[in-house]
Design an enzyme around this catalytic site. Structure first.
Site, PDB file in Angstrom:
ATOM      1  N   ASP A  47     -52.197  59.355  39.285  1.00  0.00           N
ATOM      2  CA  ASP A  47     -52.266  60.582  38.493  1.00  0.00           C
ATOM      3  C   ASP A  47     -52.634  60.350  37.033  1.00  0.00           C
ATOM      4  O   ASP A  47     -52.359  61.214  36.186  1.00  0.00           O
ATOM      5  CB  ASP A  47     -50.921  61.314  38.568  1.00  0.00           C
ATOM      6  CG  ASP A  47     -50.752  62.098  39.855  1.00  0.00           C
ATOM      7  OD1 ASP A  47     -51.526  63.051  40.060  1.00  0.00           O
ATOM      8  OD2 ASP A  47     -49.864  61.755  40.649  1.00  0.00           O
ATOM      9  N   GLU A 153     -55.773  67.407  44.614  1.00  0.00           N
ATOM     10  CA  GLU A 153     -54.396  67.399  45.131  1.00  0.00           C
ATOM     11  C   GLU A 153     -53.864  68.808  45.366  1.00  0.00           C
ATOM     12  O   GLU A 153     -52.836  69.192  44.816  1.00  0.00           O
ATOM     13  CB  GLU A 153     -53.466  66.624  44.203  1.00  0.00           C
ATOM     14  CG  GLU A 153     -52.154  66.289  44.891  1.00  0.00           C
ATOM     15  CD  GLU A 153     -51.186  65.498  44.035  1.00  0.00           C
ATOM     16  OE1 GLU A 153     -50.133  65.117  44.563  1.00  0.00           O
ATOM     17  OE2 GLU A 153     -51.481  65.266  42.849  1.00  0.00           O
TER      18      GLU A 153
END
Length: 419
Positions: A47, A153
């Protein structure tokens, strides 16, 4: 299966079986160094783009990843030196946005996140190169660089429009996680009340279109019913980009054995997550108690306000977190391998998306060799370790690409989810 995986890995690296097995534990680090030099890790989920956006106002070029990022004002778990130390040869960068972002704004934010990944590659051309295919990954690794891949995501990021999905693919997106933390009207999340009954008619169209264009279907975060429905309809193997085994840690985000078997049986890969809440049942229980205490005193569990967090820090001193180690992660890897097969397991560390935490020895992207050493001590062969590192996910990529080639004559699905 393993012979096929090795044949694929061998197209980019020398044979992995040439080295004799070590006979003493001291030889394990050298063995892992040799192995990961030939078959570096392809991780399913990181991330960093969101952290750069949130913590550093998306100033990609102003954050020098050639320096130790753990010493930054807002520490990161990823930098170039640690990627090299961890033998990372490919990284799916998550272009995460919160599940609360919807509609056109969700698309705008996703495009901004994709831009961050492209800028990362441009800022460090000697280190990163954008990859779209398995062949790209192998070519980039041969050049000594790290293949940068992209994962969306959450299905909320397409705003219920397959045209948006196709444009993400054109920008280099390699997979899409069907949901994040919120259920959609076309797919249910593991951490929200159901809305779609698993996968709606439009949800099935999303999966079909992903198959057609060669985008990997990612079933991390989705409800069990959604996962089962995806496996019913997908013509290509799927991945779980950052999920672990529910039999070891009973978290909704983890995958039960019945679905592990189905994923493996369909040629897919489960990429084990390193977040302690998904690795250790004891740590998960401790974290729930800590979160409840933080809520009771009116602060966030991850607060950065030292004055507000004073009572929380005192609670932490009185209630230290249970230790979570590389061995705990190895237990998940071995469980997935036993249930789904060693051809069905990979790694999705979730670094820079796990609140700065991580198991002891796996607190940053430099930690992968410790996990491989632990598995080597448990008897894993070089062939199985190479498959775990990259062979399994490369095979999925190739099979997804093959399905897309076979679908080339099919027209795009012209559909938008009904309101």
């Amino acid at each position: 299966m393993i012979a096929l995986l090795l044949a694929q890995v061998a197209t980019a690296q020398p044979a992995l079986t040439a080295q004799p097995a070590p006979t003493i534990s001291e030889a394990v680090p050298a063995r892992i160094e040799r192995l990961l030099t030939r078959a570096p890790v392809i991780d399913g989920h990181n991330d960093l783009p969101w952290e750069l956006r949130e913590r550093y106002d998306a100033r990609v070029e102003a954050v020098d990843l050639r320096r130790d990022s753990s010493r930054l004002p807002h520490p990161l778990q990823t930098d170039i030196a640690r990627l090299r130390a961890g033998h990372v040869g490919g990284q799916f960068w998550s272009v995460y946005i919160p599940a609360s972002a919807t509609g056109a704004r969700a698309v705008e934010m996703t495009l901004e996140e994709i831009d961050i990944v492209h800028r990362l590659a441009a800022a460090y051309p000697d280190t990163f190169a954008l990859a779209r295919t398995a062949a790209d990954v192998r070519r980039i690794q041969r050049a000594g660089r790290i293949a940068s891949l992209i994962g969306v995501e959450g299905g909320h990021q397409i705003d219920k429009r397959l045209a948006v999905l196709r444009q993400y693919k054109a920008l280099g997106v390699g997979y899409m996680t069907l949901t994040h933390s919120h259920s959609l009207d076309w797919a249910d999340s593991s951490t929200d009340a159901p809305r779609a009954g698993g996968l709606s008619a439009f949800g099935r169209q999303v999966v079909a279109e992903m198959n057609r264009i060669g985008m990997i279907v990612d079933v991390s975060h989705v409800a069990d019913t959604t996962m089962a429905a995806v496996l019913d309809v997908s013509r290509a193997p799927v991945i779980a980009s950052h999920s672990s085994a529910r039999a070891i840690a009973d978290a909704p985000r983890n995958i039960p054995d019945a679905l592990l078997k189905r994923i493996g049986g369909a040629g897919g890969v489960v990429m084990v997550n390193f977040y302690p809440a998904f690795v250790s049942a004891r740590w998960r229980a401790w974290d729930a108690e800590r979160t409840a205490f933080a809520r009771s005193i009116g602060v966030a569990a991850d607060t950065y306000d030292s004055r507000a967090a004073g009572p929380l820090l005192a609670w932490d001193r009185a209630n230290p977190a249970p230790a979570v180690t590389v061995r705990d992660v190895a237990d998940h890897v071995e469980h997935v391998a036993r249930v789904a097969g060693r051809g069905a397991v990979g790694l999705g560390g979730d670094f820079d998306g796990i609140n700065g935490t991580g198991p002891i020895g796996l607190s940053g992207v430099d930690g992968y060799p410790r996990l491989f050493a632990e598995l080597a001590r448990r008897g894993w062969s070089d062939a199985d370790l190479a498959a775990l590192a990259q062979g399994n996910v490369l095979r999925v990529m190739e099979q997804v690409e093959a399905v897309a080639r076979a679908s080339a004559a099919q027209p795009p699905v012209d559909a938008t989810a009904p309101d």
